[in-house]
Design a protein around this motif. Sequence first.
Motif, PDB file in Angstrom:
ATOM      1  N   GLY A  88      -3.777  18.600 -17.978  1.00 49.62           N
ATOM      2  CA  GLY A  88      -4.696  17.734 -17.236  1.00 49.62           C
ATOM      3  C   GLY A  88      -4.266  16.281 -17.246  1.00 49.62           C
ATOM      4  N   CYS A  89      -3.838  15.781 -18.419  1.00 48.56           N
ATOM      5  CA  CYS A  89      -3.415  14.375 -18.533  1.00 48.56           C
ATOM      6  C   CYS A  89      -2.162  14.101 -17.703  1.00 48.56           C
ATOM      7  CB  CYS A  89      -3.143  14.026 -20.003  1.00 48.56           C
ATOM      8  SG  CYS A  89      -4.622  13.850 -21.015  1.00 48.56           S
ATOM      9  N   VAL A  90      -1.138  14.908 -17.909  1.00 49.33           N
ATOM     10  CA  VAL A  90       0.119  14.707 -17.179  1.00 49.33           C
ATOM     11  C   VAL A  90      -0.077  14.965 -15.686  1.00 49.33           C
ATOM     12  CG1 VAL A  90       2.512  15.477 -16.929  1.00 49.33           C
ATOM     13  CG2 VAL A  90       1.504  15.267 -19.200  1.00 49.33           C
ATOM     14  N   GLY A  91      -0.846  16.019 -15.378  1.00 49.63           N
ATOM     15  CA  GLY A  91      -1.096  16.331 -13.973  1.00 49.63           C
ATOM     16  C   GLY A  91      -1.806  15.209 -13.254  1.00 49.63           C
ATOM     17  N   ALA A  92      -2.766  14.556 -13.932  1.00 47.46           N
ATOM     18  CA  ALA A  92      -3.501  13.447 -13.312  1.00 47.46           C
ATOM     19  C   ALA A  92      -2.614  12.215 -13.163  1.00 47.46           C
ATOM     20  CB  ALA A  92      -4.742  13.125 -14.145  1.00 47.46           C
ATOM     21  N   TYR A 102       0.856  -1.178   0.000  1.00 50.63           N
ATOM     22  CA  TYR A 102       0.000   0.000   0.000  1.00 50.63           C
ATOM     23  C   TYR A 102       0.895   1.232   0.000  1.00 50.63           C
ATOM     24  CZ  TYR A 102      -3.759  -3.162   1.186  1.00 50.63           C
ATOM     25  OH  TYR A 102      -4.671  -4.168   1.132  1.00 50.63           O
ATOM     26  N   ARG A 103       0.654   2.086  -0.984  1.00 52.48           N
ATOM     27  CA  ARG A 103       1.516   3.256  -1.113  1.00 52.48           C
ATOM     28  C   ARG A 103       1.310   4.221   0.045  1.00 52.48           C
ATOM     29  NH1 ARG A 103       1.590   7.430  -6.264  1.00 52.48           N
ATOM     30  NH2 ARG A 103       3.214   8.781  -5.463  1.00 52.48           N
ATOM     31  N   TYR A 104       0.063   4.362   0.461  1.00 58.87           N
ATOM     32  CA  TYR A 104      -0.240   5.323   1.519  1.00 58.87           C
ATOM     33  C   TYR A 104      -0.891   4.594   2.677  1.00 58.87           C
ATOM     34  CZ  TYR A 104       0.109   8.162  -2.711  1.00 58.87           C
ATOM     35  OH  TYR A 104       0.527   8.718  -3.884  1.00 58.87           O
ATOM     36  N   SER A 105      -0.458   4.937   3.840  1.00 58.70           N
ATOM     37  CA  SER A 105      -0.993   4.252   5.017  1.00 58.70           C
ATOM     38  C   SER A 105      -2.276   4.898   5.535  1.00 58.70           C
ATOM     39  CB  SER A 105       0.069   4.239   6.118  1.00 58.70           C
ATOM     40  OG  SER A 105       0.471   5.579   6.412  1.00 58.70           O
ATOM     41  N   ASN A 106      -2.334   6.210   5.494  1.00 52.44           N
ATOM     42  CA  ASN A 106      -3.483   6.910   6.067  1.00 52.44           C
ATOM     43  C   ASN A 106      -4.423   7.503   5.024  1.00 52.44           C
ATOM     44  OD1 ASN A 106      -2.506   6.454   8.681  1.00 52.44           O
ATOM     45  ND2 ASN A 106      -1.106   8.200   8.508  1.00 52.44           N
ATOM     46  N   ALA A 107      -3.897   7.772   3.841  1.00 46.99           N
ATOM     47  CA  ALA A 107      -4.727   8.368   2.795  1.00 46.99           C
ATOM     48  C   ALA A 107      -4.201   7.919   1.447  1.00 46.99           C
ATOM     49  CB  ALA A 107      -4.684   9.899   2.898  1.00 46.99           C
ATOM     50  N   GLU A 108      -5.043   7.939   0.464  1.00 45.90           N
ATOM     51  CA  GLU A 108      -4.614   7.548  -0.873  1.00 45.90           C
ATOM     52  C   GLU A 108      -5.380   8.346  -1.925  1.00 45.90           C
ATOM     53  OE1 GLU A 108      -7.533   3.679  -1.467  1.00 45.90           O
ATOM     54  OE2 GLU A 108      -5.363   3.429  -1.334  1.00 45.90           O
ATOM     55  N   VAL A 109      -4.761   8.435  -3.088  1.00 45.12           N
ATOM     56  CA  VAL A 109      -5.374   9.147  -4.204  1.00 45.12           C
ATOM     57  C   VAL A 109      -6.387   8.226  -4.869  1.00 45.12           C
ATOM     58  CG1 VAL A 109      -4.964  10.240  -6.431  1.00 45.12           C
ATOM     59  CG2 VAL A 109      -3.311  10.539  -4.584  1.00 45.12           C
ATOM     60  N   SER A 110      -7.583   8.711  -5.081  1.00 50.87           N
ATOM     61  CA  SER A 110      -8.630   7.904  -5.691  1.00 50.87           C
ATOM     62  C   SER A 110      -8.303   7.621  -7.158  1.00 50.87           C
ATOM     63  CB  SER A 110      -9.978   8.637  -5.599  1.00 50.87           C
ATOM     64  OG  SER A 110     -10.957   7.968  -6.371  1.00 50.87           O
ATOM     65  N   CYS A 111      -8.231   6.335  -7.488  1.00 46.08           N
ATOM     66  CA  CYS A 111      -7.969   5.951  -8.887  1.00 46.08           C
ATOM     67  C   CYS A 111      -9.124   6.364  -9.792  1.00 46.08           C
ATOM     68  CB  CYS A 111      -7.746   4.446  -8.978  1.00 46.08           C
ATOM     69  SG  CYS A 111      -6.172   3.910  -8.280  1.00 46.08           S
ATOM     70  N   TRP A 112     -10.322   6.375  -9.241  1.00 48.89           N
ATOM     71  CA  TRP A 112     -11.491   6.759 -10.034  1.00 48.89           C
ATOM     72  C   TRP A 112     -11.344   8.196 -10.533  1.00 48.89           C
ATOM     73  CZ3 TRP A 112     -15.036   3.731 -12.089  1.00 48.89           C
ATOM     74  CH2 TRP A 112     -15.286   2.483 -11.529  1.00 48.89           C
ATOM     75  N   LYS A 129      -8.644  10.014 -10.577  1.00 48.35           N
ATOM     76  CA  LYS A 129      -7.399  10.165 -11.323  1.00 48.35           C
ATOM     77  C   LYS A 129      -7.582   9.804 -12.796  1.00 48.35           C
ATOM     78  CE  LYS A 129      -2.608   8.501 -11.286  1.00 48.35           C
ATOM     79  NZ  LYS A 129      -1.600   7.744 -10.507  1.00 48.35           N
ATOM     80  N   TYR A 130      -8.133   8.612 -13.047  1.00 55.50           N
ATOM     81  CA  TYR A 130      -8.254   8.157 -14.436  1.00 55.50           C
ATOM     82  C   TYR A 130      -9.480   8.740 -15.135  1.00 55.50           C
ATOM     83  CZ  TYR A 130      -4.358   5.125 -13.464  1.00 55.50           C
ATOM     84  OH  TYR A 130      -3.114   4.665 -13.136  1.00 55.50           O
ATOM     85  N   LEU A 131     -10.455   9.169 -14.353  1.00 56.43           N
ATOM     86  CA  LEU A 131     -11.592   9.868 -14.955  1.00 56.43           C
ATOM     87  C   LEU A 131     -11.145  11.234 -15.471  1.00 56.43           C
ATOM     88  CD1 LEU A 131     -14.578   9.461 -15.511  1.00 56.43           C
ATOM     89  CD2 LEU A 131     -15.095  10.502 -13.313  1.00 56.43           C
ATOM     90  N   LEU A 132     -10.296  11.911 -14.671  1.00 58.65           N
ATOM     91  CA  LEU A 132      -9.756  13.202 -15.116  1.00 58.65           C
ATOM     92  C   LEU A 132      -8.838  13.014 -16.311  1.00 58.65           C
ATOM     93  CD1 LEU A 132      -9.548  16.256 -14.614  1.00 58.65           C
ATOM     94  CD2 LEU A 132      -7.612  15.795 -13.086  1.00 58.65           C
ATOM     95  N   PHE A 133      -8.054  11.928 -16.304  1.00 62.09           N
ATOM     96  CA  PHE A 133      -7.185  11.638 -17.450  1.00 62.09           C
ATOM     97  C   PHE A 133      -8.026  11.423 -18.706  1.00 62.09           C
ATOM     98  CE2 PHE A 133      -5.264   8.429 -20.206  1.00 62.09           C
ATOM     99  CZ  PHE A 133      -4.099   9.083 -20.572  1.00 62.09           C
ATOM    100  N   SER A 134      -9.093  10.626 -18.598  1.00 67.90           N
ATOM    101  CA  SER A 134      -9.973  10.372 -19.752  1.00 67.90           C
ATOM    102  C   SER A 134     -10.647  11.652 -20.227  1.00 67.90           C
ATOM    103  CB  SER A 134     -11.037   9.334 -19.373  1.00 67.90           C
ATOM    104  OG  SER A 134     -10.438   8.133 -18.947  1.00 67.90           O
ATOM    105  N   TYR A 135     -11.053  12.477 -19.284  1.00 66.60           N
ATOM    106  CA  TYR A 135     -11.684  13.766 -19.596  1.00 66.60           C
ATOM    107  C   TYR A 135     -10.729  14.630 -20.427  1.00 66.60           C
ATOM    108  CZ  TYR A 135     -13.764  18.387 -18.541  1.00 66.60           C
ATOM    109  OH  TYR A 135     -14.291  19.658 -18.604  1.00 66.60           O
ATOM    110  N   ASN A 136      -9.472  14.649 -20.040  1.00 61.22           N
ATOM    111  CA  ASN A 136      -8.500  15.531 -20.687  1.00 61.22           C
ATOM    112  C   ASN A 136      -7.918  14.963 -21.971  1.00 61.22           C
ATOM    113  OD1 ASN A 136      -7.770  18.135 -19.081  1.00 61.22           O
ATOM    114  ND2 ASN A 136      -8.112  16.573 -17.533  1.00 61.22           N
TER     115      ASN A 136
END
Length: 270
Positions: A79-83, A4-14, A16-23
């Motif tokens: 947007g793509c690279v940032g996500a 697990y990359r993050y123990s207390n919090a994590e970036v939502s893949c939903w 992240k990749y939804l924004l990538f698809s949007y952009n």
Amino acid sequence: MHYYRYSNAEVSCWYKYLLFSYNIVFWVTGVAFLAAGLWAWSEKGVLSDLTKVTGLHGLDPVVLVLVVGIVMFTLGFAGCVGALRENICLLKFFCGTIVFIFLLELAVAVMAFLFQDWVRDRVKEFFENNIKSYRDDIDLQNIIDSLQRINHCCGAQGPEDWDFNIYFDCKSESKSREKCGVPFSCCIPDPAQKVVNTQCGYDIRKKSKSQWDDQIFVKGCIHALEAWLPRNIYIVAGVFIAISLLQIFGIFLARTLISDIEAVKASNAF
């Protein structure tokens, strides 16, 4: 064993990749606009002589295509690279630019509603400037012809506006065959004609105005557009709302992803 990359919090893949698809749609569309604009400029010889851009007094539609392409390409790339890279700077740039464009659209809509006379004068001035350059650029010529043909109109306020163009001006000393005429797009189409008569507007303004009604459109394009808007107000409003919702959705995705990344960084700091 799971990592697990993050123990207390994590970036939502939903998000992240939804924004990538949007952009990615922005990015691909921006590439298409840029390719079309550069191809059009190469066909007109502008790429070999950039002074042709400043030499045109009216609007070169290709410039508008390139500007839209650059904006969409830049936003899509950020947007793509940032996500994907979870880069807060790129995401804030994307989000801030979308917010700026949204507020600019809103301001233009409000200004157009509150200062209708001023907008009408600017549109008239814009149209007259482009009439002057009608024969200078083939893309501009095609846009004006399409506008007049689709809206059954001629000139900004009427057919007399074609005196602004040196080739159609009745008072000029030009020996142009089009002198005191109008473009073929001003002519009332004959259903029996299968081939467009590009000379139908020749010498028409040498005749009395009472004879114009049978051969050309006498209503100005500004009046035609003013009449078109109330009839299609729901379509215009629907398009504006759809674009606004897409922009708000993009802002929401970017802000949510930024919050997730900041939360992860904050949790990893402890």
